[in-house]
Design a protein around this motif. Structure first.
Motif, PDB file in Angstrom:
ATOM      1  N   GLN A 120       0.811  -1.214   0.000  1.00 38.72           N
ATOM      2  CA  GLN A 120       0.000   0.000   0.000  1.00 38.72           C
ATOM      3  C   GLN A 120       0.846   1.267   0.000  1.00 38.72           C
ATOM      4  OE1 GLN A 120      -4.114  -1.399   2.199  1.00 38.72           O
ATOM      5  NE2 GLN A 120      -2.680  -0.124   3.293  1.00 38.72           N
TER       6      GLN A 120
ATOM      7  N   THR B  34      -8.627   0.327  -5.132  1.00 39.12           N
ATOM      8  CA  THR B  34      -9.325   0.297  -3.850  1.00 39.12           C
ATOM      9  C   THR B  34     -10.556  -0.604  -3.917  1.00 39.12           C
ATOM     10  OG1 THR B  34     -10.480   2.342  -4.455  1.00 39.12           O
ATOM     11  CG2 THR B  34      -8.504   2.570  -3.126  1.00 39.12           C
TER      12      THR B  34
ATOM     13  N   THR C 256     -11.286   5.663   7.266  1.00 41.73           N
ATOM     14  CA  THR C 256     -10.821   4.276   7.259  1.00 41.73           C
ATOM     15  C   THR C 256     -11.126   3.594   8.580  1.00 41.73           C
ATOM     16  OG1 THR C 256      -9.067   4.923   5.729  1.00 41.73           O
ATOM     17  CG2 THR C 256      -8.834   2.786   6.796  1.00 41.73           C
TER      18      THR C 256
ATOM     19  N   PHE D 124     -13.453   5.502   0.745  1.00 38.91           N
ATOM     20  CA  PHE D 124     -12.058   5.059   0.719  1.00 38.91           C
ATOM     21  C   PHE D 124     -11.331   5.541  -0.541  1.00 38.91           C
ATOM     22  CE2 PHE D 124      -9.047   1.201   0.527  1.00 38.91           C
ATOM     23  CZ  PHE D 124      -8.069   1.877   1.229  1.00 38.91           C
ATOM     24  N   PRO D 125     -11.824   5.246  -1.761  1.00 34.80           N
ATOM     25  CA  PRO D 125     -11.114   5.753  -2.938  1.00 34.80           C
ATOM     26  C   PRO D 125     -11.156   7.271  -3.047  1.00 34.80           C
ATOM     27  CG  PRO D 125     -13.158   4.681  -3.594  1.00 34.80           C
ATOM     28  CD  PRO D 125     -12.948   4.365  -2.151  1.00 34.80           C
TER      29      PRO D 125
ATOM     30  N   GLN E 253      -1.657   8.202   4.404  1.00 33.12           N
ATOM     31  CA  GLN E 253      -2.020   6.834   4.766  1.00 33.12           C
ATOM     32  C   GLN E 253      -1.328   6.389   6.050  1.00 33.12           C
ATOM     33  OE1 GLN E 253      -2.792   3.868   1.335  1.00 33.12           O
ATOM     34  NE2 GLN E 253      -1.224   5.225   0.522  1.00 33.12           N
TER      35      GLN E 253
END
Length: 395
Positions: free
Chosen positions: A116, A139, A222, A315-316, A340
């Motif tokens: 990732q 994703t 997330t 998320f995306p 991230q």
């Protein structure tokens, strides 16, 4: 031209193949928590660590993304990450004690983190203007892997036992690794240098307010994903559902996430200002959490659909709006690693917090309420992400 197009398709397939392997090590845990608890004697807080540890390691490794890219290169680092995911999953066949499970969770987290951390810059560099669409497919592939693992875990456990239901996910990783290595071999690339170690970005984002805002946004969003992934099935088994039915509910939720991710991939190009889509998906997330709090049994299906659509699109979109801020691939990759990294550290706290709350109150309603408050905060934060504000990343 045909050869270049074919190479891009193969590279895209390799990226999706990697993505499919980035969540089964986590997603298969939730439907099996009751069996793992009975076999190991772990408390709810300890069970939460099975999700918290991998996500925390994912964040810490992402924060060191610049160093990882320099040491390993994109091709080697991603390959090493997938090898770790494969090994950790296979080891769960024998590592069935509490320490073995936590160690394999840690190893899987390191492997997932390597992939990732290094893959976003690779996608940005190789696919240029089409990077947004491929990020959404990437994703979506992550969520598809989670859906398959969640939906099948209870059935596999009933047939072969829960250790085998966890270990079986070594097989798709064993397929994805050679596909990645073959797709990125020097002979297949028109520009082999593109896969060398990423050039060092010229600046740090640690003193940049916008970078911290993006980190908080990604992390809290997330956190909803990790919370649902870890604790939705146990929540419903505590309401009297069978493990299989609870696993299927999580599988249905993650399939909805896949559909939402595909919708983002298809339509995001029509929204240069990402705030409209972000507000819409956050409203869906809030509505789904409200269903879990108000009437989880009678509103299970609406909750599943609303949460899946909200989380799956969020998320995306969180990654896309991050990459929107910078055009240079190396610096965009560094920003994505920073966002991230800290974001996964934030997200890792939600499964642990939920386990602690369940130990204290014997319920998970308080965890859903905490997540609802976080989603409301995201609503206010996303209003700041106008395209005109992207220049704040340069300050």
């Amino acid at each position: 031209m045909h050869r270049v197009r074919c190479q891009r398709w193969v590279l895209g397939a390799a990226v999706v193949g990697l993505a499919l392997n980035l969540r089964p090590a986590l997603a298969a845990i939730g439907p099996l928590l009751d069996s793992i608890e009975a076999a190991t004697g772990l408390s709810h807080t300890g069970l939460g660590l099975l999700t918290t540890w991998p996500v925390l390691v994912m964040g810490l490794c992402a924060l060191g993304g610049r160093q990882l890219a320099g040491w390993l290169g994109e091709r080697g680092g991603v390959g090493l990450g997938m090898a770790l995911v494969c090994t950790a999953s296979a080891a769960r066949l024998g590592a069935t004690g509490r320490h073995g499970l936590l160690l394999t969770a840690l190893a899987a987290g390191v492997g997932i983190a390597l992939v990732q951390t290094l893959l976003p810059a690779f996608i940005k560099r190789r696919f240029g203007a089409n990077a947004g669409a491929l990020i959404a497919l990437y994703t979506t592939g992550i969520m598809a892997g989670a859906a398959i693992a969640a939906a099948s875990a209870a059935g596999l456990s009933a047939r072969w036992g829960w250790p085998a239901a966890l270990a079986v996910w070594a097989l798709p990783a064993l397929f994805a690794l050679p596909l990645w290595l073959w797709a990125t071999r020097a002979a297949a690339l028109p520009a082999p240098a593109a896969f060398a170690a990423a050039p060092a970005p010229r600046r740090s984002f640690r003193r940049n307010l916008r970078a911290w805002e993006l980190m908080a946004f990604f992390g809290i969003g997330t956190g909803a994903y990790t919370l649902v992934l870890a604790w939705l099935p146990p929540f419903y088994t505590s309401l009297g559902w069978s493990p299989s039915a609870a696993g299927l509910l999580l599988g249905g939720l993650t399939l909805t996430e896949v559909a939402a991710g595909l919708a983002v991939s298809a339509w995001i190009g029509r929204f240069p200002d990402r705030r409209g889509p972000l507000l819409a998906v956050l409203a869906l997330l809030i509505a789904g959490l409200a269903c879990l709090i108000a009437a989880p049994a009678s509103l299970a299906l609406p909750a599943c659909l609303l949460l899946g659509a909200g989380i799956g699109a969020l998320f995306p979109l969180s990654l896309i709006v991050t990459l929107d801020h910078i055009d240079d691939p190396a610096e965009a990759g560094a920003l994505a690693a920073f966002v991230q990294g800290g974001g996964y550290v934030i997200a890792s706290l939600m499964p642990l917090l939920a386990g602690m709350l369940r130990d204290r109150f014997s319920d998970l309603v308080e965890a859903w309420i905490a997540m609802l408050a976080g989603a409301v905060l995201l609503l206010m934060l996303c209003l700041r992400f106008s395209p005109a504000s992207y220049r704040r990343i340069d300050r």
